[in-house]
Design a protein around this motif. Sequence first.
Motif: not given
Length: 321
Positions: A7-8, A11-15, A34, A39-40, A42, A61
């Motif tokens: 996920t690095a 983009p955060e919105r797509d993780r 999740h 937090s998004s 990872r 996470t």
Amino acid sequence: MVLVLDTADIPERDRAEAVRAAMLTATPACHLQHQDSGSSPRARIDLWHFGDAFLWRHDGTGMRMTRTPTHIRRDAPETIALALQEYGRARRSQAEHTLDLGRGDLLLSDLTAPYDYVWSGLGCASALSVPYDRLGLPVDLVRRAAPRLGASTLFPLVRQHLATLTRQADAVSCDGQAPAVGEASIALVRALLASTDSEHRDAAAALDDTLPARINAYIEAHLRDPELRPAVIAAAHNISLRQLYRLIQPPHTTLEQWIVTRRLAGARADLARSQERRSITDIARSWGFRDPSHFTRRFRGAYGLTPREWRRLTTEERAAS
């Protein structure tokens, strides 16, 4: 190795959706949630193939995986997974058993039955998936074994094998012997499960059949021990030296020389990696060579260079690259 997800690079919105899609690639159908609100997610998910077995590793996470009867009706591979919790804490519920897991714990999951697996915060687990038909064990034995793994005398051996396989998975999975490593891993899982129920009619045969694999894993686990020798190996498995030599026959060499060769290969790799951070004597002793002069002679005999010359050569090559 197949990098299923990192996920690095996303983009955060797509993780969240990316993690969900990747997990369904590596595992059977389940509901994913999740766990760490605010937090998004990872995650890094890697997958390696070893013949009929495959290994996957999830580092990231918190998440919850729930496999329901509906999922099983839709997607029910005849598979079990033996997982090692590398760090973080998790909880798994299956049938009437709930297990709290911490660093170094092993978990057996039957993917033909519902389960709930959850962790919060950062965590990491690796899992070896094995088809039921390769285990050669009845379903009732496998399911009874799940909560009993920690009581088996084979537990530390199998745990170390899985940890070592995960660390070396990139190199081993690319080697021509990867299917053989998979066969040995399946044999160890079979032995572990059988050892939890010695009175079962299939357990004794399973333990006999997997003895060579268990001996090889024992040698690998104790390779750095200077006391490792054939008599010790035979005694640890309650067999005679004659039986040991019949079961373990390295090609074109003796068992004693095979052990030395593997130690030398490990020391050679450490010398190339460590540069000057560790002394040659320290590395030699860490691989079971008590006498540095003896180590130097054996190393030069095997590789045509002294340990010092080999270290200097690899250092120069690294600096030039």
